[in-house]
Design an enzyme around this catalytic site. Sequence first.
Site, short mmCIF file in Angstrom:
data_model
loop_
_atom_site.label_atom_id
_atom_site.label_comp_id
_atom_site.label_asym_id
_atom_site.label_seq_id
_atom_site.Cartn_x
_atom_site.Cartn_y
_atom_site.Cartn_z
N ASP A 293 -5.49 14.01 61.07
CA ASP A 293 -5.43 12.68 61.67
C ASP A 293 -4.48 11.82 60.81
O ASP A 293 -4.03 12.22 59.74
CB ASP A 293 -6.83 12.07 61.83
CG ASP A 293 -6.85 11.02 62.94
OD1 ASP A 293 -5.75 10.53 63.34
OD2 ASP A 293 -7.94 10.65 63.43
C1 BGC Z 1 -6.70 8.26 65.57
C2 BGC Z 1 -6.36 9.46 66.40
C3 BGC Z 1 -4.99 9.32 67.00
C4 BGC Z 1 -3.99 9.05 65.90
C5 BGC Z 1 -2.57 8.92 66.41
C6 BGC Z 1 -5.60 7.88 64.61
O1 BGC Z 1 -5.82 6.64 64.03
O2 BGC Z 1 -7.89 8.51 64.88
O3 BGC Z 1 -7.33 9.64 67.41
O4 BGC Z 1 -4.66 10.46 67.73
O5 BGC Z 1 -4.35 7.86 65.23
O6 BGC Z 1 -2.41 7.76 67.12
#
Ligand code: BGC
Length: 766
Positions: A293
């Site tokens: 993530d």
């Molecule tokens: C989130 C993810 C997301 C990623 C990219 C993160 O802050 O937890 O779910 O896919 O950002 O935007």
Amino acid sequence: MIKAMLALGSLLFGGLMVSVGDTRAEEQTSLSAEQGDLVESLLLQMTLAEKVGQLNQAAGGRSKNLNSKLTPEEYDRVRAGGVGSYLHVAGAEPLRELQRIAVEESRLRIPLLFAMDVVHGYRTIFPVPLAIAASWEPEQWETTARISAREAASSGLHWTFAPMVDITRDPRWGRVVEGSGEDPYLGSIMAAAQVHGYQGQDLAAGDTVMATTKHFGAYGAPIGGRDYGSADISQRSLHETYLPPFYAAMAAGTGGYMTAFNDIAGRPTTANADLINGTLRGTWGFDGMIVSDWNAIAELMNHGIARTRSDAGALAISAGIDMDMMSLVYADDLSAAVTRDPALLTHLDNAVRNVLKAKQKLGLFDNPFIYHDAAKEAVTLRAQDHLDAARQVAVRSIVMLKNDNAILPLGGKAKRISVIGSLATDTQSQLGSWRARGDKAEVVSLLDGIKSGAGKGAVVDYAAGIDPDNPNALQEAVELARNSDIIVLVTGEDYDLSGEARSRSDVSLPQEQQILTDAILAVDRPVIVALTGGRPLAISNIAEKADAILMTWFLGNEAGSALADVLFGKSAPGGKLPISFPHTTGQVPYSYSEYPSGRPADPDPTKDTNRYSDLPITPLYPFGHGLSYGDIKISNLVLSAQTVDSSTPLTISVTLINNGKIAGDETVQLYLRDRVASIAQPQKMLRGFKRLSLKPKEKRTVSFTLTSDQLAFYAPDGKWRSEAGAFDAMVGSSAENIVLTSEFELTETVESKVPASAIATKVAVK
Ligand code: BGC
């Protein structure tokens, strides 16, 4: 052409490779070339810097600033092979130029992967995921994901960060809006449907995108519902409750996973080799790509398990994280770790392999420009059939929580309708928590939908009730409400109260909404509440006083039209709650599927039982609850046999009939309970459901066919086991409204390999 280029590449650059210095590697080069294995050939030609470059996912800018980081310096980074993928980028044309630089101007000409959070729509925005789960129709997810993929792929994207399949039993957690609610069986069905929808039959078709099932681990179980917090849960609940939808997504073919930000009992998933390389890749056999993530690799230092960035990189790569989203740890600090510890090279090579294979599956080596046709993009985005589908999915997502005296549908009854509440015009909120390239100007507001659906004879007036610039707003709303025949009160949360980093300590209405709601409920006129929100809300005052309640979540582009379809009877509501609605925040976390107590909850508060003394023993609205029009009865529970074993499945069937005067929906739900086992079993477990729409007098028989593996639990020795003994089969219209029960017996103890909730029951309708 690519093969010729690769052969030339190995001749020119082979001697300079950092990772191919030994003879074994050189032998492999010729072997691979002979076999024509593109990925292996590339791997053998790559420098260490190019390898870490492939694992680097850079950000192109967020929301409004999409593509803002695609600067000349960034183009140089691509030329140098320093980037493998971009997220938060979009557009057939802008991304074509970036791809051109990668495949024409970088040394190894490896194409880039373009990704975005296309979660419930791209340009056409559908209801939020929790709402689509409320349809209890995997078909709705398949349609949504299919259209989202078509739009995103036309706009240059290869890869979406969806489905989000985190189970949660705590509505305080802001990200409850992004998933399918509290139940692993429902969650598994919805996860698989999304993967099918996004990926279609062929990832290289040019109108499909690779799915990333997220956030692998137990992200939905943070302590207190506080986002990013530790999940201090048992192995049993990890495997029985949180992991099944991830397994179901793999069985459906998900190309990727994203790991969770948080830790399980002190082990951040980003560095959890047992969970990633062990369970996911080992036990389950996943062979695709895994991305961290956002910045999560660097955050291993905050977790307190890595001292330096290069330590963090070493932990993540050894655990099995292929791509580093945004933290630049792999790009900047992994080489140092590899030099220090050459054993990491094997992990690094595996990661590069996984990334290159994903690019290969997407067809990017054969045709890197297939996703970059601006003319196709122009006709694909917001095509009329996409909007029609958005309206249909939104209708199916609405849950009717209450309908006293069959006040709904309104039909021709109401002459003067007052629509009250500023959320009725809040088009931004209808786009929900992830809006990709959705535009609030393209949303049909709830007010506009009601105006156009109300029909000629009706007068629809509006008062915001809440307006910081008008001190009389509340009074004006009450006046208007008094002078109408019927009130449609739009209240609840706005979009910004749920989503990432949007956990709340209190799941009742925000204060100003509560004040407006109480004032309107006190008006002596029938009140229909359209409740907006991204989580279960504690709404006891509304539940008591409103005449009807429709849970309308955030419904996307066609929100207002869908609400009107249901209000005025063009369509019947028929959604069911995918998560329990509590009486008060103090009742959460809650699930219908808890283990039985030695002192089971008793409605009599004077007895010493497993309950709060100041609340009923069940939630305000239970899991699976939702009403409809018509009058559908469930009857005639028949089992194909009284026993089941590992070779003979069991079929459980029931009959549904609509005795009402208008068409309606019912979702018949099958729950099981293992009566006595070596460890206690949940009081109920969902193991089958089917939503049916029935015309007056229409009758249907639904059959659920189960196998013994679906009766298994995760035993203390880490095996899935179904123990011989008696089971209850319970059929009803919600977890708390079981209308028929029967008993059967599993005649042998059976071991299995698959999480029981991840196995889909076969459903037939006659
Ligand atoms: C989130 C993810 C997301 C990623 C990219 C993160 O802050 O937890 O779910 O896919 O950002 O935007």
